[in-house]
Design an enzyme around this catalytic site. Structure first.
Site, PDB file in Angstrom:
ATOM      1  N   ILE A 634       0.855  -1.185   0.000  1.00  0.00           N
ATOM      2  CA  ILE A 634       0.000   0.000   0.000  1.00  0.00           C
ATOM      3  C   ILE A 634       0.894   1.240   0.000  1.00  0.00           C
ATOM      4  O   ILE A 634       1.695   1.441   0.909  1.00  0.00           O
ATOM      5  CB  ILE A 634      -0.947  -0.001   1.215  1.00  0.00           C
ATOM      6  CG1 ILE A 634      -1.819  -1.271   1.208  1.00  0.00           C
ATOM      7  CG2 ILE A 634      -1.813   1.250   1.198  1.00  0.00           C
ATOM      8  CD1 ILE A 634      -2.670  -1.453  -0.041  1.00  0.00           C
ATOM      9  N   GLU A 710     -10.929  -1.229  -7.828  1.00  0.00           N
ATOM     10  CA  GLU A 710     -12.013  -2.085  -8.311  1.00  0.00           C
ATOM     11  C   GLU A 710     -12.273  -3.249  -7.350  1.00  0.00           C
ATOM     12  O   GLU A 710     -13.413  -3.570  -7.040  1.00  0.00           O
ATOM     13  CB  GLU A 710     -11.703  -2.632  -9.711  1.00  0.00           C
ATOM     14  CG  GLU A 710     -10.760  -1.790 -10.515  1.00  0.00           C
ATOM     15  CD  GLU A 710     -11.369  -1.139 -11.742  1.00  0.00           C
ATOM     16  OE1 GLU A 710     -12.491  -1.473 -12.130  1.00  0.00           O
ATOM     17  OE2 GLU A 710     -10.684  -0.287 -12.324  1.00  0.00           O
TER      18      GLU A 710
END
Length: 743
Positions: A634, A710
């Site tokens: 991340i 997504e």
């Protein structure tokens, strides 16, 4: 090579102050000189042809410059190849003002251009057009037996893999089995910013198009192909975008109209679509899915069959990967996947957040819940029994997969152990309470990208790449990558994007921007770093005299040996001593196919949802959602969390609200506005917990990042649908779940 000091932290958005101050310019906010305004006239019929356009009446109005239609549009190149080469929905897109034929309701049939927007709108309202109407068909239900397998034509579309094992025999012999159909209607993107193009006429046939798009090079190549323009004659700019969600992957007809008018009138023109016209530029297609499942005595899947049918237009085969995910998310030796299209008199569907996966995931994950109940198993336990350690679609191991850890952490945070199995067995606040879950998988992709890095003598770094910023945080994470690579504070770095005068980057979509552009940015900064090292080694007494690039690191404005921090030079001193006012380096990034070819690369997630249902009124309130995502490394905890929060909101909207209603008599969407197309607002959103499960993955790309925009949506819609069943005992398989379907 560098000490971590920016990546993985949670700095604020570097573009935030511009947005709050109103100085971030969107496509409709470039006030170029001598600007005219175009207003699009839309067809009121769904099929037929234009017989006559009474344009002279409108042209006679003072201030009206022209009325463009198929009757007076000049010859256009229409080179499809330049469009198909782009990473975007392929096929042969709709050609505005190309012929008198009408193929869908709200098709643009004319463009009125005037000195002011108000006059253009008024004149468009007066324009009389005669139509010859034909019978149309917009109802997917009538096409159930007319589905056909697409032949391809879309970048990224993968035909379902061939069947494996013997799914029919395995289903027949299964201990427990289910068969059910799942459906959802058309859904529209509805970004806040309307599609707008401001085209500046620069003289000598040269233009700059400030266009709302998710890919400036995509639009540039489209315009070159359609209008026969040279690469030096057209520049496309988009530095800020008020939401795209896939609607901006293709060039929309607003850019065609504005460029057409500019080239013909030799004057700058702006075209803005209305909110109603925003419903004529593509949508998530109305989809029907049939799933069949069977289990062995031990609760493992014996057979899994998934077939999907969805709508497409008359002029192209729009395709989505709807069923493929079902062959990889769970372990099953007997699988059959099928996918078909049906042609209707509608505009082509278009990629919409998690295209294909969002639809197929609902069918699969609700069916998994039904199968768990049929087998007498807890839904989480059922998924764990069928956990896939390998992608059976391609018979490859995953480059990394921490979905099991996602299950563990999210279930603990959610309190899944307090859930009772029997439907209607839990109550709270005088209402029925339900708990449900769903998981998801999305491709981890890297595509070709390029970037340029420039550093000045005062240590200020500028990095450029023609990627986009949809609100995902691209400005910020690229700044972080560049700053960390060259050991600079964030405020010393400027990242510039969204301009075809910059190095080429792919469209911003598919959750590949961080991996693709981020790698190019790092490579460009490393290339610049090597130049800086050579400068630092020029003095005879340099402490870095014989060091190789992998033996040094940039940290806190210094260049130093990795193993001896005392052997260091100040970056700014090196630059100023060199006599160079600026150093620059270009670089590109490609996926390492040799390294990746033996692996299947994906992000994974799981969502747990809790609902409360009023037994008398049938109203549904989502009270809690926990989402756990395994997406590699991340880059920014804050922007990544925001991406998942947005994904969860989308999943909630898909489950309970979003539906575009077609009046089949007229072939027109009747709720094409914000008042009647319902999307979640603040009062609808529950408390959302977001968990990131770290993965070390050096196969997907050098940064080890995967997309999250997504995958964060997947599982949410199904989790809510499954929670509604748990609360009420009623299984709703047709989205959205509204109170009339429960009463």
């Amino acid at each position: 090579m560098t000490q971590t000091n920016h990546i993985g932290k949670a700095p604020n958005r570097v573009d935030g102050p511009l947005k709050v101050a109103g100085t971030a310019h969107y496509s409709g906010e470039f006030n170029v000189p001598h600007l005219a305004y175009g207003y699009v006239v839309s067809s009121p019929i769904a099929k037929g042809k234009v017989v006559a356009i009474h344009a002279d009446e409108v042209r006679a109005l003072p201030g009206v410059l022209e009325v463009f239609s198929h009757e007076n549009v000049p010859y256009l190149a229409w080179f499809d190849k330049s469009y198909k080469d782009q990473i975007a929905p392929g096929g042969s897109p709709f050609r505005p003002l190309h012929s008198p034929d009408i193929t869908f309701n709200q098709q643009p049939v004319a463009l009125v251009v005037a000195d002011t927007f108000e006059l253009a709108r008024y004149a468009a309202a007066l324009l009389r057009i005669d139509y010859e109407q034909e019978d149309h068909e917009t109802n997917l239900e009538t096409k159930r037996t007319e589905g056909y397998a697409p032949g391809g034509g879309k970048t990224g579309f993968q035909a379902p893999p061939p069947p494996r094992g013997n799914p029919d025999k395995a289903l027949k012999n299964a201990t427990h089995s289910i068969e059910a159909e799942y459906a959802h209607g058309a859904q529209h993107h509805n970004p806040m910013e309307l599609f707008t193009t401001t085209v500046e006429w620069r003289g000598d046939g040269k233009i700059t198009a400030y266009d709302k798009t998710q890919g400036v090079y995509n639009v540039k190549n489209y315009l070159m192909g359609v209008f026969g323009l040279g690469k030096d004659e057209v520049r496309v700019v988009n530095q800020f975008m008020g939401g795209g969600f896939g609607a901006g992957l293709r060039p929309q007809y607003s850019v065609f109209m504005a460029v057409l008018a500019t080239l013909e009138l030799k004057r700058s023109v702006r075209v803005t679509l209305t909110r109603q016209q925003m419903f004529s530029i593509g949508h998530r297609p109305n989809t029907l899915q049939l799933l069949k499942m069977g289990t062995n005595p031990d609760g493992t899947l014996a057979s899994l069959q998934h077939h999907a049918l969805h709508e497409t237009s008359q002029f192209e085969d729009y395709t989505e990967n709807i069923v493929n995910w079902s062959g990889m998310l769970y372990q099953c030796e007997n699988v059959k996947l099928g996918y078909q299209l049906a042609k209707l008199d509608i505009y082509s569907p278009q990629d919409m957040r998690a295209p294909g996966a969002a639809s197929g995931n609902v069918g699969l994950e609700v069916a998994m819940d039904e199968m768990a109940y049929a087998a007498g198993l807890d839904p989480l336990e059922f998924r764990l029994r069928n956990y896939a350690d390998r992608d059976q679609n391609v018979d490859k191991p995953f480059s990394s997969k921490k979905l099991r850890e996602c299950y563990k952490q999210a279930a603990a945070k959610f309190g899944w152990e307090t859930r009772t199995q029997k439907p209607r067995s839990m109550r709270a606040n005088g209402k029925l309470r339900g708990m449900g879950m769903g998981g998801g998988v999305w491709d981890a992709t890297q595509t070709k990208s390029a970037a340029k890095a420039l550093i000045s003598a005062d240590g200020k770094l500028t990095v450029r790449s023609a990627t986009g910023e949809n609100g995902t945080g691209t400005y910020t994470i690229m700044t972080q990558i560049a700053a960390e690579t060259l050991g600079l504070p964030l405020e010393a770095v400027t990242f510039e994007l969204g301009d075809t005068d910059q190095p080429e980057a792919p469209i911003q979509g598919g959750s590949w921007t961080a991996a693709s552009v981020g790698t190019a940015v790092k490579n460009a900064c490393d290339a610049l770093g090597e130049k800086i090292l050579k400068l630092a080694q020029k003095p005879a007494d340099s402490p870095l005299k014989d060091a190789k690039y992998d033996e040094v690191e940039f940290v806190n404005g210094q260049l130093r040996l990795r193993l001896d921090h005392d052997q260091a030079v100040v970056l700014r001193d090196v630059l100023q001593a060199s006599g160079e006012t600026q150093l620059e380096a270009d670089s590109s990034a490609l996926p390492n196919m040799l390294k990746q070819q033996g692996y299947s690369m994906h992000s994974h997630n799981v969502a747990f949802a809790e609902v409360e249902v009023d037994e008398d009124l049938g109203t549904i309130k989502v009270t809690r959602v926990v989402s756990a995502v395994a997406a590699g490394r991340i880059l920014n905890q804050k922007t990544a969390r925001s991406q998942v929060l947005g994904s969860v909101v989308w999943g909630l909207g898909m489950a309970l609200m979003e539906e575009t209603v077609m009046d089949h008599k007229f072939g027109r969407y009747v709720n094409h506005n914000f008042a009647e197309y319902h999307i979640p607002v603040n009062a609808d959103i529950p408390h959302i917990d977001v968990i990131f499960v770290h993965e070390d993955d050096d196969i997907v790309n050098p940064l080890g990042v995967k997309g999250i925009g997504e995958v964060g949506m997947l599982g949410v819609t199904a989790a809510i649908a499954n929670a509604v069943f748990h609360a009420t005992g009623k299984r709703v398989r047709d989205l959205p779940i509204m109170l009339d379907k429960l009463l």
